[in-house]
Design an enzyme around this catalytic site. Structure first.
Site, PDB file in Angstrom:
ATOM      1  N   ASP A 107       0.831  -1.206   0.000  1.00 56.70           N
ATOM      2  CA  ASP A 107       0.000   0.000   0.000  1.00 56.70           C
ATOM      3  C   ASP A 107       0.861   1.250   0.000  1.00 56.70           C
ATOM      4  O   ASP A 107       0.623   2.194  -0.766  1.00 56.70           O
ATOM      5  CB  ASP A 107      -0.895   0.018   1.251  1.00 56.70           C
ATOM      6  CG  ASP A 107      -1.964  -1.060   1.222  1.00 56.70           C
ATOM      7  OD1 ASP A 107      -2.252  -1.593   0.135  1.00 56.70           O
ATOM      8  OD2 ASP A 107      -2.508  -1.367   2.298  1.00 56.70           O
ATOM      9  N   LEU A 108       1.860   1.276   0.861  1.00 56.36           N
ATOM     10  CA  LEU A 108       2.702   2.463   0.985  1.00 56.36           C
ATOM     11  C   LEU A 108       3.537   2.694  -0.272  1.00 56.36           C
ATOM     12  O   LEU A 108       3.689   3.836  -0.730  1.00 56.36           O
ATOM     13  CB  LEU A 108       3.613   2.321   2.208  1.00 56.36           C
ATOM     14  CG  LEU A 108       2.896   2.197   3.558  1.00 56.36           C
ATOM     15  CD1 LEU A 108       3.906   1.919   4.664  1.00 56.36           C
ATOM     16  CD2 LEU A 108       2.103   3.457   3.864  1.00 56.36           C
TER      17      LEU A 108
END
Length: 330
Positions: A107-108
């Site tokens: 996600d990051l």
């Protein structure tokens, strides 16, 4: 970070009226970017596909982030992508099962790639006046971080889980101390020789360990012998000793330790909720000396800004907002 400083509204895009309200918002707001993380099959039916949004705002920059790209409608979560991209095959002990990474790095990482793409798109628009469509594949983003494993595997080399050890250098691992754990990384033969001259480490001065190749060849035994030495010292004393000879070392910190790290403590950001008194501590900006220009507002509750946005932007009165809420449109 974590929705601080944002405004939150609710809107039911499954209803035609909800889609109409969204389109009114886009045409009324000075919007530069439209971002969505819905699955591609829902773009058109929710009225958020690029062509529809572009018709409303011709120079909009449209960003769609999906698990596998716009041509795949598979559902995806961070660990699912870690598995498919090969990350889990590289995480864990050699004789153990694959493990999920301790943070949602898929996600990051995809967010970082999306940010970079948006900055380029904003620059292009400033020069040409034209908007654009950006599609971020989280799978592609995840695999893009794996340059070395991908290249080595394609060349026929076996790359696999190594626990805390390093593929090319030894010793490099986690070692016990009298009161905790440290990570030590020896990057060259000079550093290793310096370790063997420390008081209590002289027994490691074997001829077969003088070169990195010999240490790699006997890494399991080497790590056991080094651990026998490190566990006789406190973490602080070992850090002092290794730092004095230029060998990289770090205490394996708890998250509470990180909050108290002197290089970080004054750089953490804060956001306070005036209603509850709760204060959030948030990670600092990466750039040394940079600070958040404005005080960060507390993360909003879902729909907290319905009245402000629908009233202030679209001119809806309280009765209209109440009616939309009662009918499940917002």
């Amino acid at each position: 970070p974590n929705n601080c400083g944002k405004q939150a509204i609710t809107l039911n895009l499954a209803e035609a009226e909800g889609r109409s309200i969204l389109h009114s918002l886009i045409s009324s707001l000075p919007a530069d970017i439209f971002a969505t993380n819905n699955r591609p099959s829902s773009y058109t039916k929710l009225g958020i596909d690029y062509q529809t949004i572009k018709t409303i705002q011709p120079n909009i920059i449209w960003l769609g982030t999906t698990g596998f790209g716009p041509d795949s409608d598979e559902a995806a979560y961070d660990p699912v992508l870690q598995a498919r991209a090969g990350w889990m095959d590289l995480t864990g002990e050699p004789d153990g099962s694959p493990l999920v990474f301790g943070l949602p790095m898929v996600d990051l990482g995809a967010s970082e790639h999306a940010y970079g793409a948006l900055m380029k798109a904003l620059y292009r628009r400033a020069v040409s006046g034209e908007g654009s469509r950006i599609d971020i594949s989280m799978l592609r983003s995840t695999v893009s971080w794996m340059a070395s494993p991908i290249m080595l595997t394609a060349l026929g080399e076996r790359v696999s889980r190594r626990g805390n050890t390093h593929q090319f250098f030894a010793p490099a691992s986690v070692y016990p101390t009298r009161d905790g754990y440290v990570y030590v990384a020896v990057g060259n033969d000079r550093q290793w020789e310096a370790i063997t001259k420390l008081p209590g480490f002289e027994s490691l001065a074997d001829e077969k360990y003088q070169r990195n190749a010999g240490r790699i060849a006997d890494v399991e035994q080497l790590n056991r012998r080094l651990a026998d030495c490190t566990q006789t010292l406190t973490t602080a004393d070992l850090a002092t000793a290794l730092n004095s000879i230029g060998v990289p070392i770090a205490k394996v910190n708890t998250l509470r330790d990180v909050l108290e790290d002197p290089l970080l403590k004054e750089a953490f950001a804060h956001a306070r909720d005036e209603r509850s008194g709760t204060e959030l501590i948030l990670p600092p900006l990466a750039e040394v000396g940079a600070i958040y220009e404005l005080p960060l507002r507390f993360p909003p509750r879902l729909g907290e800004h319905n009245a402000a946005i629908y009233g202030g932007v679209l001119g809806y009165g309280a009765a209209k907002v109440s009616d939309l809420r009662s009918r499940g449109i917002i």
